[in-house]
Design an enzyme around this catalytic site. Structure first.
Site, mmCIF file in Angstrom:
data_model
loop_
_atom_site.group_PDB
_atom_site.id
_atom_site.type_symbol
_atom_site.label_atom_id
_atom_site.label_comp_id
_atom_site.label_asym_id
_atom_site.label_seq_id
_atom_site.Cartn_x
_atom_site.Cartn_y
_atom_site.Cartn_z
ATOM 1 N N ASP A 59 -6.740 -0.454 -0.401
ATOM 2 C CA ASP A 59 -7.038 0.749 0.469
ATOM 3 C C ASP A 59 -8.331 0.447 0.987
ATOM 4 O O ASP A 59 -9.559 0.330 0.171
ATOM 5 C CB ASP A 59 -6.966 2.062 -0.319
ATOM 6 C CG ASP A 59 -7.143 3.387 0.633
ATOM 7 O OD1 ASP A 59 -6.333 3.787 1.283
ATOM 8 O OD2 ASP A 59 -8.423 3.495 0.583
ATOM 9 N N TRP B 101 0.858 -1.184 -0.073
ATOM 10 C CA TRP B 101 -0.095 -0.044 0.213
ATOM 11 C C TRP B 101 0.781 1.277 0.144
ATOM 12 O O TRP B 101 0.534 2.219 -0.723
ATOM 13 C CB TRP B 101 -0.971 0.001 1.269
ATOM 14 C CG TRP B 101 -1.812 1.167 1.388
ATOM 15 C CD1 TRP B 101 -3.113 1.364 0.674
ATOM 16 C CD2 TRP B 101 -1.597 2.420 1.646
ATOM 17 N NE1 TRP B 101 -3.619 2.610 0.869
ATOM 18 C CE2 TRP B 101 -2.493 3.549 1.544
ATOM 19 C CE3 TRP B 101 -0.471 3.061 2.174
ATOM 20 C CZ2 TRP B 101 -2.653 4.737 1.718
ATOM 21 C CZ3 TRP B 101 -0.539 4.638 2.880
ATOM 22 C CH2 TRP B 101 -1.590 5.240 2.453
ATOM 23 N N TYR C 204 0.921 4.001 -2.778
ATOM 24 C CA TYR C 204 0.647 5.292 -2.701
ATOM 25 C C TYR C 204 1.583 6.345 -3.238
ATOM 26 O O TYR C 204 1.283 7.314 -3.675
ATOM 27 C CB TYR C 204 0.321 5.412 -1.187
ATOM 28 C CG TYR C 204 -0.259 6.710 -0.695
ATOM 29 C CD1 TYR C 204 -1.508 6.991 -0.823
ATOM 30 C CD2 TYR C 204 0.459 7.701 -0.082
ATOM 31 C CE1 TYR C 204 -2.197 8.427 -0.714
ATOM 32 C CE2 TYR C 204 0.055 8.869 0.401
ATOM 33 C CZ TYR C 204 -0.865 9.177 0.066
ATOM 34 O OH TYR C 204 -1.746 10.610 0.396
#
Length: 473
Positions: free
Chosen positions: A437, A417, A421
Site C-alpha cells: 500500500d 492489494w 485489503y
C-alpha cells in the site's frame, strides 16, 4: 481449548484483572454462580473454582450468571478472530446469528463439515457445542430486550430466537436465576423502554484502552453519502440485516459504545450487534497487541501515540469489495462520490429516504458500461457481484481466509492489494500487513521502518501495524 492454565486464571481472578474479561469465566462451586475474572463480588478459594472458555460452557455445567458483573455481556474473546480453523469460523458465524436462521445443519453446510465434526471442534475449543452457544446468545439477547424495550414478554421470547415461551422461561430461570418479569423490573434506570418498540439502545462493551472517537472518525472519513453519515462524533448508517434494513447510530459512551438500533425485525438484534462489533473491532485485545508491537523499538512511538488502535472491519463483505475496487487509484473523496452515485441509483430506500447499499444480486444484473467508473473496473465489480450472488464467493466471517483470498485472486481485476485489503477488513483477519500500500510504504520509509519479508516478527498483529502506519501518514 481457548483457556489459559489454572494458575494464570486464578491469579487474574485474585487480582480482578479486567483484561481477561471475556477470555474465560470463573465458576464457583459453593454458590453455583459464574462471573467475570474482574468481578468484585468474589474472592474464591482455589478448591472451589473452575474455569470455562465461554459463558455457554459455564451454563452447560449448571452455573448461573452473576447478577452483579453480568458475565454474559463481556466483550468476546479476541482469540476467536485470531483462529482461522473450524472452531474459529464456527464461533464467528454463531455470533452473527446463523444458528437462529439456519440451525446447526445450516452452520455445518456453511463450514463444509458434518454436524458431528462441528460439534466436536467447538467442544474442544470452548467447552460447548453450537446449540449451547446459541442458547447462551439467546439468553443475553432476551435480557437486553427485557431491559431496553417495552416489547411484551412473549414477543421478546420469539424475537430472541426461542422456539416457545416455555423454553424461554426455563432458560431465563436457569441462566439468570430470575423470571423474565424479574429481569425487566431489575433493569437499569437509564435503560427505560423506548416508545418505539423497533428501536433498542445498547451499551456495547470493549476492552480498554480504545480511542473510540478515532475509530468512528476513520469510518466517517469514508462515509458513503446517503448510506452513512458522520456528524459531531456520531456515526450513522443503514445495515442490511437478514430480515430487513436496520439503522444504527453509534457514539462514544463512558467505557462503552452507545448503539441505538432501529430494526425492521427485532429478531435481527443479534446479527446487527455482532456486525457493529466487527465494524469497530470491539472484541480486540489491545493490551496484547500493544505489548507485542510496542516491544519493537521502531513501532513503540506509534503504539505510545495511539494506544489501543483498532482495525475496523465491515458490516458487509460485498459492500467492502465494491468500495475497494472503486477506490483504486482515486482519492477517498472521489471514491465516496462514486459510491454515493451507485447507492442512489441502485440502492433501496429505508428509514425516511436513507439508502441501503446495493445488493450483489442488483449489481450482478447490470451492464458494466453503465457504472460511473472506467469500464475495466466496472467489469470487476459485476464479476464479484455475480460470484457473491451465486455463492461461490463468501466474504463473511465464516469463510476460510486463505481459500477466500485465492478465490479473489482468481477473479479478473483483483490483485494482491485488493485481496489482502478484503482479508484485513471484510474477513477480520488481524494479521495482514499491506506492505504494497502506498500510504503504508510512505509512512514506513519516513519512520525508517523496514517492511521487507512481511515482518513475521509482528505476527499475529500485522493488521494493527497497517493501521498504525496509515494513521501516521
Amino acid at each position: 481449548m481457548l483457556l489459559p492454565d489454572f494458575d494464570t486464571c486464578y491469579l487474574a481472578v485474585r487480582s480482578r484483572d479486567p483484561r481477561f474479561d471475556g477470555w474465560f469465566f470463573t465458576a464457583v462451586r459453593t454458590t453455583g454462580i459464574y462471573c467475570r475474572p474482574s468481578c468484585p463480588a468474589i474472592t474464591p478459594q482455589r478448591r472451589n473454582v473452575t474455569f470455562h472458555a465461554s459463558a455457554a460452557a459455564a451454563q452447560r455445567a449448571g452455573y448461573r450468571a452473576c447478577k452483579r458483573c453480568r458475565p454474559d455481556a463481556t466483550p468476546g474473546s479476541a482469540q476467536w478472530d485470531l483462529r482461522g480453523d473450524l472452531a474459529g469460523r464456527a464461533l464467528r458465524l454463531i455470533g452473527d446469528g446463523l444458528i437462529d436462521r439456519e440451525g446447526v445443519p445450516g452452520l455445518a453446510r456453511r463450514l463444509g463439515y458434518s454436524q458431528r465434526q462441528v460439534n466436536r471442534a467447538l467442544l474442544d475449543a470452548v467447552g460447548a457445542g453450537p446449540i449451547a452457544l446459541a442458547r447462551a446468545q439467546r439468553a443475553q439477547t432476551a435480557r437486553t430486550l427485557l431491559e431496553t424495550t417495552t416489547l411484551p414478554v412473549a414477543d421478546v421470547a420469539f424475537a430472541a430466537g426461542f422456539a416457545s415461551v416455555r423454553q424461554f422461561n426455563d432458560t431465563v430461570r436457569a441462566v439468570f436465576a430470575s423470571t423474565p418479569t424479574g429481569l425487566r423490573a431489575a433493569g437499569r434506570p437509564d435503560a427505560a423502554g423506548d416508545p418505539d418498540i423497533g428501536t433498542i439502545t445498547l451499551r456495547l462493551p470493549y476492552r480498554a484502552p480504545m480511542d473510540l472517537s478515532a475509530t468512528l472518525e476513520f469510518l466517517g472519513a469514508r462515509a458513503i453519502p446517503g448510506v452513512e453519515q458522520f456528524t459531531d462524533g456520531t456515526f450513522t448508517r443503514v445495515i442490511s440485516a437478514p430480515h430487513g434494513p436496520a439503522l444504527v447510530t453509534l457514539s462514544p459512551g463512558d467505557g462503552y459504545l452507545a448503539c441505538r438500533a432501529t430494526l425492521a425485525e427485532v429478531r435481527d438484534l443479534v446479527t446487527v450487534s455482532a456486525r457493529v462489533r466487527r465494524l469497530l473491532d470491539l472484541d480486540a485485545d489491545p493490551v496484547a497487541v500493544d505489548d507485542a508491537l510496542g516491544a519493537d523499538p521502531a513501532l513503540a512511538p506509534l503504539v505510545s501515540k495511539r494506544p489501543g488502535l483498532r482495525s475496523p472491519g465491515a458490516v458487509d463483505g460485498f459492500e467492502l469489495a465494491v468500495r475497494a475496487i472503486v477506490g483504486q487509484q482515486i482519492s477517498v473523496a472521489g471514491a465516496r462520490t462514486v459510491l454515493g452515485r451507485l447507492a442512489a441509483e441502485h440502492g433501496a430506500r429505508a428509514f425516511g429516504g436513507r439508502l441501503q447499499f446495493p445488493t450483489a444480486e442488483r449489481l450482478a444484473a447490470l451492464d458494466p458500461a453503465t457504472l460511473p467508473m472506467p469500464r475495466a473496473r466496472g467489469r470487476t465489480i459485476v464479476t464479484i457481484a455475480r460470484a457473491c450472488a451465486e455463492g461461490t464467493l463468501g466474504l463473511d466471517p465464516g469463510v476460510d481466509r486463505g481459500d477466500e483470498r485465492a478465490r479473489l485472486l482468481a477473479l479478473p481485476g483483483v490483485g494482491p492489494w485488493t485481496a489482502d485489503y478484503l482479508r484485513l477488513r471484510a474477513l477480520g483477519d488481524p494479521d495482514v500487513l499491506l506492505a504494497g500500500d502506498l500510504g503504508v510504504r510512505r509512512s514506513a520509509q519516513a519512520l525508517g521502518i523496514e517492511l521487507a519479508g512481511g515482518r513475521g516478527d509482528w505476527a499475529p498483529w500485522r493488521s494493527y501495524v497497517t493501521h498504525h502506519l496509515w494513521a501516521a501518514h
